[in-house]
Design a protein around this motif. Structure first.
Motif, short mmCIF file in Angstrom:
data_model
loop_
_atom_site.label_atom_id
_atom_site.label_comp_id
_atom_site.label_asym_id
_atom_site.label_seq_id
_atom_site.Cartn_x
_atom_site.Cartn_y
_atom_site.Cartn_z
N ARG A 122 24.81 53.32 65.53
CA ARG A 122 25.55 52.19 66.08
C ARG A 122 24.63 51.41 67.03
N ALA A 123 24.92 50.14 67.15
CA ALA A 123 24.14 49.26 68.03
C ALA A 123 25.05 48.64 69.07
N VAL A 124 24.46 48.25 70.18
CA VAL A 124 25.17 47.59 71.27
C VAL A 124 24.40 46.33 71.65
N VAL A 125 25.15 45.23 71.83
CA VAL A 125 24.55 43.95 72.23
C VAL A 125 25.38 43.36 73.35
N GLN A 126 24.71 42.74 74.33
CA GLN A 126 25.44 42.02 75.37
C GLN A 126 25.05 40.56 75.34
N ARG A 127 26.00 39.72 75.70
CA ARG A 127 25.79 38.28 75.79
C ARG A 127 26.40 37.79 77.10
N TYR A 128 25.77 36.77 77.68
CA TYR A 128 26.21 36.20 78.95
C TYR A 128 26.77 34.80 78.75
N LEU A 129 27.61 34.39 79.69
CA LEU A 129 28.13 33.03 79.71
C LEU A 129 27.75 32.39 81.04
N PHE A 130 27.13 31.21 80.97
CA PHE A 130 26.71 30.46 82.14
C PHE A 130 27.42 29.11 82.15
N PRO A 131 28.40 28.91 83.02
CA PRO A 131 29.11 27.63 83.05
C PRO A 131 28.27 26.54 83.71
N GLN A 132 28.74 25.31 83.58
CA GLN A 132 28.11 24.20 84.28
C GLN A 132 28.26 24.43 85.79
N PRO A 133 27.31 23.95 86.59
CA PRO A 133 27.45 24.07 88.05
C PRO A 133 28.70 23.35 88.53
N GLY A 134 29.26 23.84 89.61
CA GLY A 134 30.45 23.23 90.21
C GLY A 134 31.48 24.28 90.56
N ARG A 135 32.64 23.82 91.02
CA ARG A 135 33.73 24.73 91.35
C ARG A 135 34.51 25.02 90.08
N ILE A 136 34.74 26.29 89.79
CA ILE A 136 35.47 26.68 88.58
C ILE A 136 36.94 26.30 88.74
N VAL A 137 37.45 25.53 87.77
CA VAL A 137 38.84 25.09 87.81
C VAL A 137 39.70 25.73 86.73
N GLU A 138 39.06 26.32 85.72
CA GLU A 138 39.84 26.95 84.65
C GLU A 138 38.99 27.97 83.91
N ILE A 139 39.59 29.11 83.60
CA ILE A 139 38.98 30.13 82.75
C ILE A 139 40.01 30.50 81.69
N SER A 140 39.60 30.46 80.43
CA SER A 140 40.53 30.81 79.35
C SER A 140 39.80 31.60 78.27
N GLY A 141 40.58 32.25 77.41
CA GLY A 141 40.03 32.95 76.27
C GLY A 141 39.60 34.39 76.52
N VAL A 142 39.74 34.86 77.76
CA VAL A 142 39.26 36.20 78.10
C VAL A 142 40.05 37.26 77.35
N GLU A 143 41.36 37.16 77.35
CA GLU A 143 42.17 38.18 76.67
C GLU A 143 41.92 38.15 75.17
N GLU A 144 41.73 36.97 74.60
CA GLU A 144 41.44 36.88 73.17
C GLU A 144 40.13 37.59 72.86
N ALA A 145 39.13 37.39 73.71
CA ALA A 145 37.83 38.05 73.51
C ALA A 145 37.98 39.57 73.62
N ARG A 146 38.76 40.02 74.60
CA ARG A 146 38.94 41.47 74.78
C ARG A 146 39.63 42.12 73.59
N GLN A 147 40.45 41.39 72.87
CA GLN A 147 41.20 41.94 71.75
C GLN A 147 40.40 41.99 70.44
N MET A 148 39.23 41.40 70.43
CA MET A 148 38.44 41.34 69.20
C MET A 148 37.87 42.71 68.84
#
Length: 93
Positions: free
Chosen positions: A1-27
Motif C-alpha cells: 500500500r502507498a500513502v500520499v499527502q497533499r496540501y491546500l494553500f488559500p489566497q492571502p487574506g482573512r478566511i471567510v468560508e471553508i467548505s467541502g471538508v466533510e465531503e473529502a473526509r467521506q471519500m
C-alpha cells in the motif's frame, strides 16, 4: 500500500468560508483531512508547507492510486478569503 499527502494553500487574506471538508473526509481511501486554519484566521503568501491551511492523507494500492485519491479529496475543499473579492473559491495550489 502507498500513502500520499497533499496540501491546500488559500489566497492571502482573512478566511471567510471553508467548505467541502466533510465531503473529502467521506471519500474512499482518505485517511485524514486536517485543517490548520479556520474561518476568521488570516493567511499570508505561501512560503513553505507551514503556510498550508489543510492537508489530506490518502492511501492506495500504489502511489498513483493514492495520489489520485489525495488530489480528488483536496479538490473538494474550498477556502475563500476576503481578498478574493467575488472570485471563485480557492482550491489546492
Amino acid at each position: 500500500r502507498a500513502v500520499v499527502q497533499r496540501y491546500l494553500f488559500p489566497q492571502p487574506g482573512r478566511i471567510v468560508e471553508i467548505s467541502g471538508v466533510e465531503e473529502a473526509r467521506q471519500m474512499r481511501g482518505i485517511a485524514h483531512v486536517i485543517l490548520s486554519r479556520r474561518v476568521g484566521d488570516t493567511t499570508h503568501a505561501t512560503k513553505d508547507t507551514t503556510s498550508r491551511a489543510a492537508m489530506v492523507i490518502a492511501t492506495g494500492i500504489d502511489v498513483a492510486e493514492a495520489r489520485a485519491k489525495a488530489e480528488a479529496a483536496i479538490a473538494k475543499i474550498h477556502i475563500r478569503t476576503d481578498q478574493e473579492a467575488g472570485a471563485p473559491l480557492a482550491k489546492a495550489g
